[in-house]
Design a protein around this motif. Structure first.
Motif, mmCIF file in Angstrom:
data_model
loop_
_atom_site.group_PDB
_atom_site.id
_atom_site.type_symbol
_atom_site.label_atom_id
_atom_site.label_comp_id
_atom_site.label_asym_id
_atom_site.label_seq_id
_atom_site.Cartn_x
_atom_site.Cartn_y
_atom_site.Cartn_z
ATOM 1 N N GLY A 91 -3.108 27.050 18.558
ATOM 2 C CA GLY A 91 -3.648 27.245 19.789
ATOM 3 C C GLY A 91 -2.325 27.210 20.137
ATOM 4 O O GLY A 91 -2.561 26.280 21.836
ATOM 5 N N HIS A 92 -1.912 28.251 20.091
ATOM 6 C CA HIS A 92 -0.216 27.966 21.206
ATOM 7 C C HIS A 92 0.008 29.849 20.957
ATOM 8 O O HIS A 92 -0.262 30.040 20.177
ATOM 9 N N GLY A 93 1.048 30.289 21.535
ATOM 10 C CA GLY A 93 1.314 31.633 22.861
ATOM 11 C C GLY A 93 0.129 33.065 21.732
ATOM 12 O O GLY A 93 -1.013 32.847 22.043
ATOM 13 N N GLU A 94 0.611 33.613 20.580
ATOM 14 C CA GLU A 94 0.616 34.359 20.060
ATOM 15 C C GLU A 94 -0.590 34.315 19.111
ATOM 16 O O GLU A 94 -0.988 34.982 18.569
ATOM 17 N N THR A 95 -0.529 32.653 18.797
ATOM 18 C CA THR A 95 -1.478 32.836 17.252
ATOM 19 C C THR A 95 -3.052 32.484 17.750
ATOM 20 O O THR A 95 -3.286 32.139 16.420
ATOM 21 N N GLY A 96 -3.374 32.788 19.025
ATOM 22 C CA GLY A 96 -4.554 32.220 19.081
ATOM 23 C C GLY A 96 -5.537 31.418 19.343
ATOM 24 O O GLY A 96 -4.566 30.347 19.134
ATOM 25 N N PRO A 97 -6.551 30.667 19.164
ATOM 26 C CA PRO A 97 -6.953 29.025 20.169
ATOM 27 C C PRO A 97 -6.686 28.372 18.594
ATOM 28 O O PRO A 97 -7.116 28.999 17.400
ATOM 29 N N ALA A 98 -7.190 27.031 18.705
ATOM 30 C CA ALA A 98 -6.227 26.095 17.950
ATOM 31 C C ALA A 98 -8.383 26.147 16.650
ATOM 32 O O ALA A 98 -9.422 25.867 16.787
ATOM 33 N N ASN A 99 -7.981 25.943 15.596
ATOM 34 C CA ASN A 99 -9.386 26.075 15.094
ATOM 35 C C ASN A 99 -9.451 24.515 14.931
ATOM 36 O O ASN A 99 -9.121 23.385 15.274
ATOM 37 N N SER A 100 -10.458 24.741 14.559
ATOM 38 C CA SER A 100 -11.798 23.558 14.368
ATOM 39 C C SER A 100 -11.185 22.258 13.489
ATOM 40 O O SER A 100 -11.584 21.343 14.300
ATOM 41 N N ARG A 101 -10.191 22.005 12.707
ATOM 42 C CA ARG A 101 -9.590 20.628 12.304
ATOM 43 C C ARG A 101 -8.438 20.523 13.201
ATOM 44 O O ARG A 101 -8.782 19.489 13.243
ATOM 45 N N ILE A 102 -8.188 21.721 14.164
ATOM 46 C CA ILE A 102 -6.941 20.545 14.673
ATOM 47 C C ILE A 102 -7.948 19.726 15.638
ATOM 48 O O ILE A 102 -7.238 18.957 16.499
ATOM 49 N N ILE A 103 -8.831 20.804 16.131
ATOM 50 C CA ILE A 103 -9.699 20.280 17.623
ATOM 51 C C ILE A 103 -10.267 18.624 17.265
ATOM 52 O O ILE A 103 -10.290 18.033 17.931
ATOM 53 N N VAL A 104 -10.969 18.602 15.897
ATOM 54 C CA VAL A 104 -11.538 17.659 15.969
ATOM 55 C C VAL A 104 -10.339 16.058 15.814
ATOM 56 O O VAL A 104 -10.996 15.128 16.086
ATOM 57 N N GLY A 105 -9.563 17.046 14.416
ATOM 58 C CA GLY A 105 -8.850 15.731 14.469
ATOM 59 C C GLY A 105 -8.051 14.841 16.393
ATOM 60 O O GLY A 105 -7.967 13.843 15.790
ATOM 61 N N TYR A 106 -7.241 15.850 17.330
ATOM 62 C CA TYR A 106 -7.039 15.693 18.111
ATOM 63 C C TYR A 106 -8.277 14.974 18.986
ATOM 64 O O TYR A 106 -8.348 13.651 19.986
ATOM 65 N N GLY A 107 -9.689 15.428 18.958
ATOM 66 C CA GLY A 107 -10.699 14.498 19.751
ATOM 67 C C GLY A 107 -10.712 13.333 18.959
ATOM 68 O O GLY A 107 -10.987 12.136 19.418
ATOM 69 N N PHE A 108 -11.282 12.847 18.013
ATOM 70 C CA PHE A 108 -11.085 11.538 17.360
ATOM 71 C C PHE A 108 -9.877 10.632 17.449
ATOM 72 O O PHE A 108 -10.200 9.380 17.591
ATOM 73 N N TRP A 109 -8.492 11.207 17.959
ATOM 74 C CA TRP A 109 -7.528 10.410 17.564
ATOM 75 C C TRP A 109 -7.772 9.986 19.431
ATOM 76 O O TRP A 109 -6.973 8.162 19.394
ATOM 77 N N ILE A 110 -8.253 11.002 20.290
ATOM 78 C CA ILE A 110 -8.462 10.019 21.470
ATOM 79 C C ILE A 110 -9.827 9.123 21.189
ATOM 80 O O ILE A 110 -9.168 7.562 22.288
ATOM 81 N N PHE A 111 -10.401 9.061 20.395
ATOM 82 C CA PHE A 111 -11.184 8.006 20.720
ATOM 83 C C PHE A 111 -10.631 7.022 19.824
ATOM 84 O O PHE A 111 -11.186 5.251 20.551
ATOM 85 N N LEU A 112 -10.112 6.689 18.914
ATOM 86 C CA LEU A 112 -9.806 5.795 18.391
ATOM 87 C C LEU A 112 -8.491 5.030 19.546
ATOM 88 O O LEU A 112 -8.792 3.870 19.738
#
Length: 230
Positions: A37-58
């Motif tokens: 999800g940074h620079g030239e590597t393209g958007p974040a994959n679903s694993r990073i998005i799911v993990g980040y969102g669940f950490w916000i919930f916790l």
């Protein structure tokens, strides 16, 4: 052309030095990580998005528990002439509850390791043991509440008991929801195997269960140990 090449090299160098790559590496030392999800590597994959969102919930859940802890700390001595924690709490019984939950957290970690290895049999066995230990913890907690009620120590008896039942009951409700979630995950593993979404859900379940374990350690210390010593 000579001006374009150094610029592209500089861009790649910045991607390689990105401090947000979560410790992952590509095929070469310091290579950019695809899907980060940074620079030239393209958007974040679903694993990073799911993990980040669940950490916000916790974190939001921990904020809620912090409010209940603060209320209990203020009201723990407001017994209104009723029973105190020292008179009610049975530490050996609570130690058994704590042991069940701690062991369930360890076995839950083993289940995730088995799921990473894509071993369906051991994943299901470890999840089942986790559920049995969690159910034992919940049974002992409910039985404790029933025993307190039989002694007249109900939530409406004093502010201390209101805060106690609210805080401990909130944690117990989370354990109950976790057991329902665990049963759902066992059914999904059996029906769908280790698809990407199932593995993401197993990861989130593990984070949730370990968070409950950490909260219980704090609860055991603040409510039971300090209450029995006061």
């Amino acid at each position: 052309m000579s001006d374009i090449v150094p610029a592209s090299v500089e861009a790649v160098r910045r991607v390689r030095e990105d401090p947000h790559r979560l410790g992952h590496r590509g095929h070469g030392e310091g290579a950019p990580v695809m899907g980060a999800g940074h620079g030239e590597t393209g958007p974040a994959n679903s694993r990073i998005i799911v993990g980040y969102g669940f950490w916000i919930f916790l974190l939001s859940d921990i904020v809620m528990f912090s409010a209940f802890f603060a209320a209990y700390a203020v009201l723990m001595n407001a017994t209104a002439g009723g029973p105190t924690g020292r008179e009610l709490f049975e530490l050996p019984r609570v130690a058994i509850e704590t042991g069940c939950l701690l062991l369930s957290s360890f076995v839950c970690g083993l289940s995730f390791a088995a799921s990473v290895a894509k071993n369906r049999l051991w994943t299901q066995i470890f999840l089942l043991i986790t559920g049995l230990l969690g159910a034992t913890f919940l049974y002992l907690e409910i039985d404790e509440f029933i025993g307190f009620a039989a002694q007249g120590a109900t939530p409406q008896r004093s502010a201390f008991l209101s805060a106690f039942f609210s805080l401990v009951g909130l944690h117990g409700a989370h354990v109950f929801v976790g057991l329902l979630w665990l049963g759902t995950m066992m059914a999904q593993v059996q029906a769908k195997g280790f698809s990407r979404m199932v593995q993401h859900r197993l990861l989130c379940f593990n984070l949730f269960w370990h968070a409950l374990d950490i909260i219980w350690v704090a609860l055991f210390t603040v409510v039971y140990l300090m209450g029995a010593a006061t």
